[in-house]
Design an enzyme around this catalytic site. Sequence first.
Site, mmCIF file in Angstrom:
data_model
loop_
_atom_site.group_PDB
_atom_site.id
_atom_site.type_symbol
_atom_site.label_atom_id
_atom_site.label_comp_id
_atom_site.label_asym_id
_atom_site.label_seq_id
_atom_site.Cartn_x
_atom_site.Cartn_y
_atom_site.Cartn_z
ATOM 1 N N HIS A 51 12.444 26.069 33.685
ATOM 2 C CA HIS A 51 13.405 27.162 33.829
ATOM 3 C C HIS A 51 14.674 26.819 33.053
ATOM 4 O O HIS A 51 14.954 25.650 32.771
ATOM 5 C CB HIS A 51 13.757 27.373 35.298
ATOM 6 C CG HIS A 51 12.660 27.973 36.104
ATOM 7 N ND1 HIS A 51 12.852 28.415 37.387
ATOM 8 C CD2 HIS A 51 11.348 28.200 35.817
ATOM 9 C CE1 HIS A 51 11.724 28.901 37.852
ATOM 10 N NE2 HIS A 51 10.788 28.766 36.924
ATOM 11 N N GLU A 53 17.767 26.673 33.919
ATOM 12 C CA GLU A 53 18.641 25.727 34.610
ATOM 13 C C GLU A 53 18.130 24.294 34.496
ATOM 14 O O GLU A 53 18.898 23.360 34.275
ATOM 15 C CB GLU A 53 18.775 26.075 36.099
ATOM 16 C CG GLU A 53 19.285 27.462 36.368
ATOM 17 C CD GLU A 53 18.174 28.477 36.612
ATOM 18 O OE1 GLU A 53 17.230 28.570 35.779
ATOM 19 O OE2 GLU A 53 18.251 29.189 37.622
ATOM 20 N N CYS A 81 16.321 29.905 41.507
ATOM 21 C CA CYS A 81 15.236 29.804 42.482
ATOM 22 C C CYS A 81 15.439 28.531 43.310
ATOM 23 O O CYS A 81 16.352 27.747 43.058
ATOM 24 C CB CYS A 81 13.888 29.766 41.765
ATOM 25 S SG CYS A 81 13.583 28.225 40.855
ATOM 26 N N CYS A 84 15.373 25.201 41.172
ATOM 27 C CA CYS A 84 16.604 24.996 40.404
ATOM 28 C C CYS A 84 17.786 24.706 41.324
ATOM 29 O O CYS A 84 18.624 23.859 41.007
ATOM 30 C CB CYS A 84 16.868 26.208 39.520
ATOM 31 S SG CYS A 84 15.594 26.432 38.248
#
EC number: 3.5.4.33
Length: 155
Positions: A51, A53, A81, A84
Amino acid sequence: MDEKWMRVAMQLAEQAERKGEVPVGAVLVKDDVMIASGFNLSILNHDPTAHAEMECIRQAGNVLENYRMLGTTLYVTLEPCSMCAGAMVHSRIERVVYGAEDLKTGAAGSVTNLLQHPAFNHQLSVSSGVLADDCAAQLSAFFKRRRAEKKPLNS
């Protein structure tokens, strides 16, 4: 300042989209200086942890030569999420600023709030809704195009 850095994150999201990724971008900043950046690479890298992040946090660890990112702010176009959010807590990021809410998997207040869980040893300051309409529009347009591309295949 928040809008300035969110616009940088949105430009990174555009890079993700050009690669066929869900358009999410992230920037880590300290004292108004960008330390690291990232965008979604899960599809391209066949990696569910890639992701925006996570890519940004990994890069920042290398730049700072430290797993703790004290005094930093992470800007991301979509609410983090749980994966993260957990990484942000462990890395001791001071603050997260996000654009669009994620009503399905958001872990900064929409579905749950792991960033400010009282049982954890670190809580982040959270600012939500920065350029939210622009960030949401970027994501919506991507998924609308994606559905339109897939529709002829299913016909």
